[in-house]
Design a protein around this motif. Structure first.
Motif, PDB file in Angstrom:
ATOM      1  N   ASP A  86       0.832  -1.211   0.000  1.00 39.40           N
ATOM      2  CA  ASP A  86       0.000   0.000   0.000  1.00 39.40           C
ATOM      3  C   ASP A  86       0.865   1.259   0.000  1.00 39.40           C
ATOM      4  O   ASP A  86       0.558   2.243  -0.684  1.00 39.40           O
ATOM      5  CB  ASP A  86      -0.920   0.000   1.218  1.00 39.40           C
ATOM      6  CG  ASP A  86      -2.081  -0.972   1.070  1.00 39.40           C
ATOM      7  OD1 ASP A  86      -2.344  -1.425  -0.064  1.00 39.40           O
ATOM      8  OD2 ASP A  86      -2.720  -1.291   2.092  1.00 39.40           O
ATOM      9  N   ALA A  87       1.943   1.234   0.768  1.00 37.34           N
ATOM     10  CA  ALA A  87       2.847   2.384   0.807  1.00 37.34           C
ATOM     11  C   ALA A  87       3.496   2.604  -0.555  1.00 37.34           C
ATOM     12  O   ALA A  87       3.665   3.749  -1.010  1.00 37.34           O
ATOM     13  CB  ALA A  87       3.910   2.170   1.880  1.00 37.34           C
ATOM     14  N   LEU A  88       3.863   1.515  -1.209  1.00 41.48           N
ATOM     15  CA  LEU A  88       4.428   1.627  -2.557  1.00 41.48           C
ATOM     16  C   LEU A  88       3.431   2.253  -3.514  1.00 41.48           C
ATOM     17  O   LEU A  88       3.769   3.139  -4.309  1.00 41.48           O
ATOM     18  CB  LEU A  88       4.825   0.241  -3.063  1.00 41.48           C
ATOM     19  CG  LEU A  88       6.281  -0.172  -2.905  1.00 41.48           C
ATOM     20  CD1 LEU A  88       6.442  -1.651  -3.211  1.00 41.48           C
ATOM     21  CD2 LEU A  88       7.171   0.651  -3.812  1.00 41.48           C
ATOM     22  N   ALA A  89       2.185   1.789  -3.459  1.00 45.72           N
ATOM     23  CA  ALA A  89       1.159   2.317  -4.360  1.00 45.72           C
ATOM     24  C   ALA A  89       0.897   3.795  -4.104  1.00 45.72           C
ATOM     25  O   ALA A  89       0.623   4.558  -5.034  1.00 45.72           O
ATOM     26  CB  ALA A  89      -0.134   1.516  -4.203  1.00 45.72           C
ATOM     27  N   ALA A  90       0.981   4.200  -2.838  1.00 44.42           N
ATOM     28  CA  ALA A  90       0.695   5.588  -2.493  1.00 44.42           C
ATOM     29  C   ALA A  90       1.805   6.536  -2.948  1.00 44.42           C
ATOM     30  O   ALA A  90       1.539   7.684  -3.320  1.00 44.42           O
ATOM     31  CB  ALA A  90       0.486   5.717  -0.987  1.00 44.42           C
ATOM     32  N   LYS A  91       3.052   6.062  -2.948  1.00 50.39           N
ATOM     33  CA  LYS A  91       4.186   6.933  -3.255  1.00 50.39           C
ATOM     34  C   LYS A  91       4.642   6.846  -4.708  1.00 50.39           C
ATOM     35  O   LYS A  91       5.311   7.755  -5.197  1.00 50.39           O
ATOM     36  CB  LYS A  91       5.368   6.588  -2.341  1.00 50.39           C
ATOM     37  CG  LYS A  91       5.103   6.847  -0.866  1.00 50.39           C
ATOM     38  CD  LYS A  91       6.301   6.436  -0.022  1.00 50.39           C
ATOM     39  CE  LYS A  91       6.059   6.661   1.463  1.00 50.39           C
ATOM     40  NZ  LYS A  91       7.213   6.229   2.290  1.00 50.39           N
ATOM     41  N   GLU A  92       4.305   5.759  -5.386  1.00 47.25           N
ATOM     42  CA  GLU A  92       4.846   5.527  -6.724  1.00 47.25           C
ATOM     43  C   GLU A  92       4.209   6.459  -7.749  1.00 47.25           C
ATOM     44  O   GLU A  92       2.990   6.591  -7.822  1.00 47.25           O
ATOM     45  CB  GLU A  92       4.613   4.062  -7.125  1.00 47.25           C
ATOM     46  CG  GLU A  92       5.245   3.669  -8.427  1.00 47.25           C
ATOM     47  CD  GLU A  92       6.739   3.937  -8.456  1.00 47.25           C
ATOM     48  OE1 GLU A  92       7.175   4.632  -9.388  1.00 47.25           O
ATOM     49  OE2 GLU A  92       7.447   3.478  -7.549  1.00 47.25           O
ATOM     50  N   THR A  93       5.047   7.114  -8.524  1.00 43.50           N
ATOM     51  CA  THR A  93       4.549   8.022  -9.572  1.00 43.50           C
ATOM     52  C   THR A  93       4.321   7.295 -10.891  1.00 43.50           C
ATOM     53  O   THR A  93       3.528   7.756 -11.718  1.00 43.50           O
ATOM     54  CB  THR A  93       5.555   9.164  -9.796  1.00 43.50           C
ATOM     55  OG1 THR A  93       6.840   8.616 -10.134  1.00 43.50           O
ATOM     56  CG2 THR A  93       5.690  10.007  -8.543  1.00 43.50           C
ATOM     57  N   ASN A  94       5.008   6.178 -11.087  1.00 42.16           N
ATOM     58  CA  ASN A  94       4.779   5.380 -12.295  1.00 42.16           C
ATOM     59  C   ASN A  94       3.470   4.617 -12.131  1.00 42.16           C
ATOM     60  O   ASN A  94       3.321   3.798 -11.224  1.00 42.16           O
ATOM     61  CB  ASN A  94       5.948   4.410 -12.499  1.00 42.16           C
ATOM     62  CG  ASN A  94       5.827   3.624 -13.777  1.00 42.16           C
ATOM     63  OD1 ASN A  94       4.836   2.947 -14.021  1.00 42.16           O
ATOM     64  ND2 ASN A  94       6.855   3.706 -14.612  1.00 42.16           N
ATOM     65  N   VAL A  95       2.505   4.887 -13.013  1.00 42.12           N
ATOM     66  CA  VAL A  95       1.163   4.328 -12.842  1.00 42.12           C
ATOM     67  C   VAL A  95       1.176   2.807 -12.930  1.00 42.12           C
ATOM     68  O   VAL A  95       0.416   2.124 -12.222  1.00 42.12           O
ATOM     69  CB  VAL A  95       0.199   4.936 -13.880  1.00 42.12           C
ATOM     70  CG1 VAL A  95       0.616   4.581 -15.305  1.00 42.12           C
ATOM     71  CG2 VAL A  95      -1.227   4.484 -13.629  1.00 42.12           C
ATOM     72  N   HIS A  96       2.035   2.227 -13.766  1.00 38.63           N
ATOM     73  CA  HIS A  96       2.062   0.772 -13.906  1.00 38.63           C
ATOM     74  C   HIS A  96       2.636   0.107 -12.657  1.00 38.63           C
ATOM     75  O   HIS A  96       2.123  -0.934 -12.218  1.00 38.63           O
ATOM     76  CB  HIS A  96       2.883   0.398 -15.135  1.00 38.63           C
ATOM     77  CG  HIS A  96       2.342   0.952 -16.419  1.00 38.63           C
ATOM     78  ND1 HIS A  96       1.064   0.679 -16.863  1.00 38.63           N
ATOM     79  CD2 HIS A  96       2.887   1.783 -17.345  1.00 38.63           C
ATOM     80  CE1 HIS A  96       0.852   1.297 -18.012  1.00 38.63           C
ATOM     81  NE2 HIS A  96       1.942   1.982 -18.316  1.00 38.63           N
ATOM     82  N   LEU A  97       3.665   0.700 -12.076  1.00 38.29           N
ATOM     83  CA  LEU A  97       4.210   0.156 -10.838  1.00 38.29           C
ATOM     84  C   LEU A  97       3.224   0.330  -9.687  1.00 38.29           C
ATOM     85  O   LEU A  97       3.111  -0.535  -8.811  1.00 38.29           O
ATOM     86  CB  LEU A  97       5.542   0.831 -10.510  1.00 38.29           C
ATOM     87  CG  LEU A  97       6.698   0.520 -11.461  1.00 38.29           C
ATOM     88  CD1 LEU A  97       7.931   1.331 -11.085  1.00 38.29           C
ATOM     89  CD2 LEU A  97       7.027  -0.973 -11.448  1.00 38.29           C
ATOM     90  N   ARG A  98       2.502   1.444  -9.687  1.00 39.96           N
ATOM     91  CA  ARG A  98       1.482   1.643  -8.659  1.00 39.96           C
ATOM     92  C   ARG A  98       0.403   0.573  -8.757  1.00 39.96           C
ATOM     93  O   ARG A  98      -0.005  -0.031  -7.753  1.00 39.96           O
ATOM     94  CB  ARG A  98       0.853   3.021  -8.824  1.00 39.96           C
ATOM     95  CG  ARG A  98      -0.201   3.359  -7.767  1.00 39.96           C
ATOM     96  CD  ARG A  98      -1.118   4.455  -8.267  1.00 39.96           C
ATOM     97  NE  ARG A  98      -1.902   3.987  -9.394  1.00 39.96           N
ATOM     98  CZ  ARG A  98      -2.550   4.787 -10.232  1.00 39.96           C
ATOM     99  NH1 ARG A  98      -2.450   6.098 -10.105  1.00 39.96           N
ATOM    100  NH2 ARG A  98      -3.271   4.282 -11.224  1.00 39.96           N
TER     101      ARG A  98
END
Length: 260
Positions: free
Chosen positions: A118-130
């Motif tokens: 969840d933390a990764l999804a919240a901080k990631e700017t790359n939409v595919h990685l999110r």
């Protein structure tokens, strides 16, 4: 000295005076521009070297951490990955964060793994990685029996243009199966099979899922359709319509009596 030579010498002197005046006026700008170009090239080359150097160092740190991950010392592996995540450059910090979350799951820390994704999804700017982080979090939550939590993460990915749509559908279908909603799981799995871009391996896997669901009592839409066709009366079985003309009615006694 002839007049032509005299005039030519005067013209050369005037031209030289103009050139000196122009140089005095614009020379500093020309020199400054040349120096600026040289500095720009030097800075660009230095920046490229620095990035490549950092990327090489981050790569070495990351793969060294992976060697530790393959062992049994999970605490040391987490520390090595944390160093890459904190000090690395390029995409290596993100890779380290994903690997940290997977390591938490391997260690049986499900809630911590979900929080990491969840933390990764919240901080990631790359939409595919999110989106990938959301799918991973949803898959971790499958066995928890909370369909709403899974749908909260992957529900928005079930769109025709999202490359992770089938992974999201599979996570949601597995979550529904885990809580006994086999018909809901069937709908999710059939949506994957109906996708024209799904791979043959994935389609084969989902066919096995569906066979298991039907064996456990899920409604098979093909079976329903065939049953409906069998129960519906055919044209040959329908009663024939009486198309013959009706016989003339018998005359009443009053009509049969002769008139006077």
């Amino acid at each position: 000295m002839t007049n032509d030579n005299f005039i030519r010498e005067i013209d050369d002197e005037l031209r030289s005076d103009r050139m000196r005046a122009l140089w005095r006026q614009f020379g500093p700008y020309v020199i400054g521009a040349a120096v600026g170009v040289v500095l720009l090239v030097a800075v660009n080359e230095g920046w490229t070297w620095w990035q490549n150097s950092n990327a090489a160092r981050s790569s070495d740190q990351f793969y060294s951490a992976l060697e530790i991950v393959d062992g049994t010392d999970i605490a040391a592996a987490q520390a090595a990955l944390e160093k890459v995540a904190a000090e690395g450059s390029g995409g290596y910090p993100t890779l380290a964060r994903f690997r940290q979350a997977a390591l938490l799951l391997k260690d049986g820390k499900t809630a911590e793994a979900v929080a990491a994704y969840d933390a990764l999804a919240a901080k990631e700017t790359n939409v595919h990685l999110r989106d990938l982080a959301l799918v991973m979090a949803g898959l971790v939550l499958v066995d928890g029996g909370d369909v709403a939590q899974v749908e909260q993460r992957v529900g928005g990915l079930d769109t025709a243009d999202n490359p992770l749509r089938n992974a999201a559908r599979e996570a949601l279908g597995l979550a529904k199966y885990a809580v006994g909603d086999i018909d809901g799981a069937r709908v999710a799995f059939e949506a994957i099979i109906a996708d024209p871009l799904v791979s043959q391996d994935t389609r084969s896997k989902l066919q096995l899922y569906l066979q298991q669901l039907v064996a456990e009592g899920a409604v098979d839409p093909k079976a329903d359709a065939s049953a409906f066709v069998e129960e519906a009366p055919s044209v040959g079985d329908a009663p024939a319509l009486d198309t013959a003309e009706p016989a003339p009615a018998e005359p009443t006694p009053a009509e049969a009596a002769p008139s006077n």
